[in-house]
Structure formats: structure tokens, C-alpha cells
Design a protein around this motif. Sequence first.
Motif, PDB file in Angstrom:
ATOM      1  N   ILE A 319       0.848  -1.206   0.000  1.00 21.85           N
ATOM      2  CA  ILE A 319       0.000   0.000   0.000  1.00 21.85           C
ATOM      3  C   ILE A 319       0.876   1.247   0.000  1.00 21.85           C
ATOM      4  O   ILE A 319       0.696   2.168  -0.785  1.00 21.85           O
ATOM      5  CB  ILE A 319      -0.922   0.023   1.237  1.00 21.85           C
ATOM      6  CG1 ILE A 319      -1.877  -1.166   1.216  1.00 21.85           C
ATOM      7  CG2 ILE A 319      -1.698   1.341   1.309  1.00 21.85           C
ATOM      8  CD1 ILE A 319      -2.713  -1.310   2.469  1.00 21.85           C
ATOM      9  N   GLU A 322       2.681   1.964  -3.186  1.00 22.39           N
ATOM     10  CA  GLU A 322       1.824   2.453  -4.268  1.00 22.39           C
ATOM     11  C   GLU A 322       1.283   3.850  -3.979  1.00 22.39           C
ATOM     12  O   GLU A 322       1.234   4.702  -4.855  1.00 22.39           O
ATOM     13  CB  GLU A 322       0.661   1.473  -4.437  1.00 22.39           C
ATOM     14  CG  GLU A 322      -0.137   1.721  -5.698  1.00 22.39           C
ATOM     15  CD  GLU A 322      -1.285   0.715  -5.838  1.00 22.39           C
ATOM     16  OE1 GLU A 322      -2.186   0.969  -6.654  1.00 22.39           O
ATOM     17  OE2 GLU A 322      -1.290  -0.310  -5.104  1.00 22.39           O
ATOM     18  N   ARG A 323       0.895   4.105  -2.705  1.00 25.97           N
ATOM     19  CA  ARG A 323       0.158   5.345  -2.399  1.00 25.97           C
ATOM     20  C   ARG A 323       1.025   6.448  -1.816  1.00 25.97           C
ATOM     21  O   ARG A 323       0.621   7.601  -1.827  1.00 25.97           O
ATOM     22  CB  ARG A 323      -0.971   5.045  -1.398  1.00 25.97           C
ATOM     23  CG  ARG A 323      -1.839   3.858  -1.719  1.00 25.97           C
ATOM     24  CD  ARG A 323      -2.593   4.047  -3.011  1.00 25.97           C
ATOM     25  NE  ARG A 323      -3.540   2.949  -3.202  1.00 25.97           N
ATOM     26  CZ  ARG A 323      -4.219   2.733  -4.322  1.00 25.97           C
ATOM     27  NH1 ARG A 323      -4.060   3.547  -5.360  1.00 25.97           N
ATOM     28  NH2 ARG A 323      -5.046   1.720  -4.419  1.00 25.97           N
ATOM     29  N   CYS A 324       2.149   6.091  -1.240  1.00 25.73           N
ATOM     30  CA  CYS A 324       2.948   7.119  -0.547  1.00 25.73           C
ATOM     31  C   CYS A 324       4.326   7.329  -1.170  1.00 25.73           C
ATOM     32  O   CYS A 324       4.780   8.467  -1.317  1.00 25.73           O
ATOM     33  CB  CYS A 324       3.135   6.738   0.928  1.00 25.73           C
ATOM     34  SG  CYS A 324       1.651   6.139   1.740  1.00 25.73           S
ATOM     35  N   PRO A 373      -2.621  10.642   1.363  1.00 24.84           N
ATOM     36  CA  PRO A 373      -1.736  11.276   0.388  1.00 24.84           C
ATOM     37  C   PRO A 373      -2.275  12.655  -0.001  1.00 24.84           C
ATOM     38  O   PRO A 373      -3.487  12.817  -0.103  1.00 24.84           O
ATOM     39  CB  PRO A 373      -1.790  10.327  -0.814  1.00 24.84           C
ATOM     40  CG  PRO A 373      -2.461   9.079  -0.336  1.00 24.84           C
ATOM     41  CD  PRO A 373      -3.278   9.446   0.843  1.00 24.84           C
ATOM     42  N   ASN A 376      -5.038  13.337  -2.265  1.00 28.02           N
ATOM     43  CA  ASN A 376      -5.254  11.939  -2.646  1.00 28.02           C
ATOM     44  C   ASN A 376      -4.923  11.682  -4.107  1.00 28.02           C
ATOM     45  O   ASN A 376      -5.670  11.013  -4.833  1.00 28.02           O
ATOM     46  CB  ASN A 376      -6.669  11.478  -2.316  1.00 28.02           C
ATOM     47  CG  ASN A 376      -6.757   9.954  -2.228  1.00 28.02           C
ATOM     48  OD1 ASN A 376      -5.726   9.274  -2.268  1.00 28.02           O
ATOM     49  ND2 ASN A 376      -7.947   9.415  -2.147  1.00 28.02           N
ATOM     50  N   THR A 378      -2.712   9.805  -5.253  1.00 24.65           N
ATOM     51  CA  THR A 378      -2.417   8.396  -5.547  1.00 24.65           C
ATOM     52  C   THR A 378      -3.620   7.503  -5.271  1.00 24.65           C
ATOM     53  O   THR A 378      -3.514   6.289  -5.304  1.00 24.65           O
ATOM     54  CB  THR A 378      -1.210   7.915  -4.716  1.00 24.65           C
ATOM     55  OG1 THR A 378      -1.423   8.309  -3.361  1.00 24.65           O
ATOM     56  CG2 THR A 378       0.091   8.524  -5.204  1.00 24.65           C
ATOM     57  N   ARG A 379      -4.749   8.134  -4.961  1.00 22.18           N
ATOM     58  CA  ARG A 379      -6.039   7.455  -4.852  1.00 22.18           C
ATOM     59  C   ARG A 379      -6.033   6.253  -3.903  1.00 22.18           C
ATOM     60  O   ARG A 379      -6.356   5.136  -4.277  1.00 22.18           O
ATOM     61  CB  ARG A 379      -6.533   7.022  -6.241  1.00 22.18           C
ATOM     62  CG  ARG A 379      -6.515   8.173  -7.208  1.00 22.18           C
ATOM     63  CD  ARG A 379      -7.454   8.004  -8.370  1.00 22.18           C
ATOM     64  NE  ARG A 379      -7.608   9.307  -9.013  1.00 22.18           N
ATOM     65  CZ  ARG A 379      -8.575  10.164  -8.744  1.00 22.18           C
ATOM     66  NH1 ARG A 379      -9.502   9.859  -7.855  1.00 22.18           N
ATOM     67  NH2 ARG A 379      -8.640  11.327  -9.352  1.00 22.18           N
ATOM     68  N   ILE A 380      -5.700   6.517  -2.680  1.00 21.25           N
ATOM     69  CA  ILE A 380      -5.771   5.464  -1.662  1.00 21.25           C
ATOM     70  C   ILE A 380      -7.249   5.167  -1.387  1.00 21.25           C
ATOM     71  O   ILE A 380      -8.092   6.061  -1.506  1.00 21.25           O
ATOM     72  CB  ILE A 380      -5.043   5.914  -0.370  1.00 21.25           C
ATOM     73  CG1 ILE A 380      -4.785   4.729   0.556  1.00 21.25           C
ATOM     74  CG2 ILE A 380      -5.827   6.995   0.365  1.00 21.25           C
ATOM     75  CD1 ILE A 380      -3.889   5.066   1.754  1.00 21.25           C
ATOM     76  N   THR A 381      -7.567   3.929  -1.027  1.00 23.72           N
ATOM     77  CA  THR A 381      -8.971   3.592  -0.763  1.00 23.72           C
ATOM     78  C   THR A 381      -9.228   3.573   0.747  1.00 23.72           C
ATOM     79  O   THR A 381      -8.290   3.521   1.545  1.00 23.72           O
ATOM     80  CB  THR A 381      -9.327   2.196  -1.313  1.00 23.72           C
ATOM     81  OG1 THR A 381      -8.562   1.229  -0.587  1.00 23.72           O
ATOM     82  CG2 THR A 381      -9.025   2.094  -2.801  1.00 23.72           C
ATOM     83  N   GLU A 384      -7.840   0.524   2.377  1.00 24.92           N
ATOM     84  CA  GLU A 384      -6.391   0.556   2.592  1.00 24.92           C
ATOM     85  C   GLU A 384      -6.040   1.376   3.838  1.00 24.92           C
ATOM     86  O   GLU A 384      -5.162   1.000   4.612  1.00 24.92           O
ATOM     87  CB  GLU A 384      -5.680   1.117   1.355  1.00 24.92           C
ATOM     88  CG  GLU A 384      -5.701   0.130   0.199  1.00 24.92           C
ATOM     89  CD  GLU A 384      -5.224   0.746  -1.111  1.00 24.92           C
ATOM     90  OE1 GLU A 384      -4.721  -0.001  -1.946  1.00 24.92           O
ATOM     91  OE2 GLU A 384      -5.371   1.973  -1.296  1.00 24.92           O
TER      92      GLU A 384
END
Length: 399
Positions: A319, A322-324, A373, A376, A378-381, A384
Motif C-alpha cells: 500500500i 503504491e500510495r505514498c 496522500p 489523494n 495516488t487514490r488510496i482507498t 487501505e
Amino acid sequence: MSAAALDWANLLVRWFHVIAGIWWIGSSLYFVTLDNSFKPPKEPKDGVDGETFMVHGGFYYLVEKRFMQPGKMPDRLLWFKWEATFTWISGMMLLAIVYYFTGGSYLIDSKVADITLQQAVVASLGLVIGCWLLYDLVWQTLGKKSEKIGTALSLAGLVGLAYGLTHLFSGRAAFIHFGAVLGTLMVANVWIRILPGQRKMLEDALAGRTPDYSQGKYAKVRSVHNSYMTFPVIFMMISNHFPNTFGHQQNWLIMLLLFVVGGGVRHFQISEERGNPAYWVLAPALLALVATVTMTLPKTKTVDVSEADKIPFTKVQRIILERCTPCHASQPYPPPGAKYTEPPNGVVFETEEQIRAMIHKIRAQAVDSAAMPLGNLTRITKEERKLLGEWIDQQGSGS
Ligand code: HEC
């Protein structure tokens, strides 16, 4: 503008902005204290309403509070107006540097409102100017007739502004805009409603007429407003360091509660200087503070789970990678809409140690609040975020 040029513009303008702000707020606090400290002179002096003695830097100063008398003018008169102006100009520049020129990553949160950068910038400028026009209209009409009605309308406007901003911009941008709007009211009060009255009285005195002192009465109302806005505005300006406030689900309420804290403390301070301390005002201020602290308490719990149920680190790492990490890498490769050549705030998430060392902050920024993020991008859900939180809870020591 390149990212490096933007960073330098940010640094220099911010540096200047803080200095101008200290200069302005410092002299404004000083004048309120001074004004509250005057006592009538022991032996009446012509034209002197009050006097006070001060000590500073090895000397004693006698300050007299005077009315302007017809035909009697000092050769030299100091005006205090540029510090407010410079603070405002540099503040608006900073707003553009941080929020308009960064592709919307600081200004917009698509989860809050899916607006374009252009729409957001128009809304930002429109609000800063529009709120002044509205506030001024209220106080030039109804507020002039009844201060109670003016105050009630202004407070209702404040609530509407807090709610509206937090449903239009990202949390951090909403807080800064709340401060920018209040700061603009303060500067416009100085230039449009306070100084012209003073200038008019001066002209009267110069022309040998007795100045119309009622001019001062309406100016005084605006001056009092400015006094109450000072502390809340200063918090809004540093709020970006506190994701637990701007990133909270009910951030509009936190904004208002902190306004009550700052305004309340200022009220107490002024009343105390006048020798008539309003202790009662400390109750709502303290209550608002306790409410804010309670609301923002991290929902930390240590969960004991069997080894088999533990969330494996690899899941968390995936996670974060990908997101951070696109931004938080020694050499960032940020998604479109952000430009970084250095890891933001020096925070890097490339190794397990780096991630584990930051779990408190990861929780604050990405679980308890949605500050990260950024935008957002990086579009974290939601799932997640939840998983990150559960993993942190499982790390023991109540992190
Ligand atoms: C689009 C780029 C971007 C992404 C993606 C991103 N961040 Fe950040 N992060 C930033 C920026 C910019 C700052 C500095 C903010 C500031 O100036 O206050 C920052 C600051 C931080 C800080 C430091 C706060 C402090 O107190 O100094 C932490 C912790 C953090 N981010 C965690 C995360 C986590 C966790 C993720 C992933 C869930 C994430 N970030 C994703 C851009 C990003």
C-alpha cells in the motif's frame, strides 16, 4: 515555474510574511495594551485625555493620549498602516505559490469536491473578496443600527464560511482560507473603515474645525472585531502543521471551536488589562478546547491477535509503495499534479525501518485524518486506510 524556483519563492515570501505579520500584530497588541493602560494625568493638562509611563531598553517613556485640537498639529505623525498591507500582500502571494501554482494538489481534494483547479482558484479569490463585501455591508447597514444584530449575522456568517470552505477545498486549504478571509477583513477594516475616519478628523483639525469624534465610534467597532480575530487567524496560519485538526472528519466544527478558544482568550486578556477580568469567558474557551482535544484524540488501541491473524508487513508495504512512496522517496516520482525533486518534509518510505519509525505520523496523516496522500493524488482507498490502521494497532506499545 520549476519546482525549485517555487520552493525558493515559497521560502522568501513566507519569511517576509512572518516578519510583516509579527510587525503588524505586535504593534496592534501593543496599542490595545497601551490604550487600556491610560490614567488621567494627576494635574489636568490641556487636551490630554490620559497618560501612561513605560520602561523599555534603559529609558522611560511618557505617552499621552490626546484629542486632535483645531489648528494644533504635530509636525510629525507616525501612521501604522503598512505592516498590515505588507502582511496581506505577501499572504496572498503565498496563497498563490502554495495553492494555485501546485496543480491543485494542496487546494483540491476530489473526495470533498470534484472541482477543477480553475474553479477552485476563482472560488478562492471570490471568497476572499466576497466575504469582505458581505461583512462590510452588514456593518454599514444593520450593524450600524444594532450591534447585536450585526454580531449575530457575523457569527452566522462565520459558521457558514467554516462549513462551506471545508466542503469545497481540501482540509488544509479550508483552514488557510478561513484565516485568509479573516485576515482580509482585518486589513480592509484598517484601510477602508479605520484610517479614512482618522484622516477626516485630521483634516478637520488642520482646517481649524473641531473634529467630529463620532467618526471614531464606528472605526472602534471594526477595531474591536480585528482584536478578536487576531488569535484565531494566527492559529489558522499554523494549522497546516496539525493534520489532527484540518484532516478531521468534522474539521469545520474544529475550526469554529478553535475560533472560540482564540477569541475567548483575547477577550479575557483585554478585559484583564482594563482591570475588570471577564473570568466567565474562560469557561466557553476551555470547554471548546476540551471538546477539540477530545474530538481529535487518536483512536489508538493495542490489539493482541494470534500470530496467524497478524497482518503481514508485505501487505502494508505494498500500500505504502503504491500510495505514498511516489512522493516519499529519496528521488520522488510523483503522480501528475505534483512536482517534487526532494522527498516532502524529508519523509522517505523506502525501507521497513523508515516505515516503522514513522507509524505515529502515518496514523495521524493517513488513518485518523485524510491529510495524506496529498490531494489523494495516488487514490488510496478507505479499505487501505483501515488496513494501515489495523496494522499499526497490532504493533503493540499502543503506537
Ligand atoms: C502527492 C505527493 C504525496 C503523496 C502521494 C503522499 N505525501 Fe505525505 N507529504 C507530501 C507533502 C507535500 C508533505 C509536506 C506537507 C507539509 O508541508 O506540511 C508530506 C508530508 C508527510 C508527512 C510528514 C508530516 C510531518 O509532520 O512532518 C508524513 C508522515 C506523510 N506525508 C505521510 C504520508 C503517507 C503515509 C502517505 C501515503 C498514504 C503520503 N504521505 C503520501 C506529499 C505526499
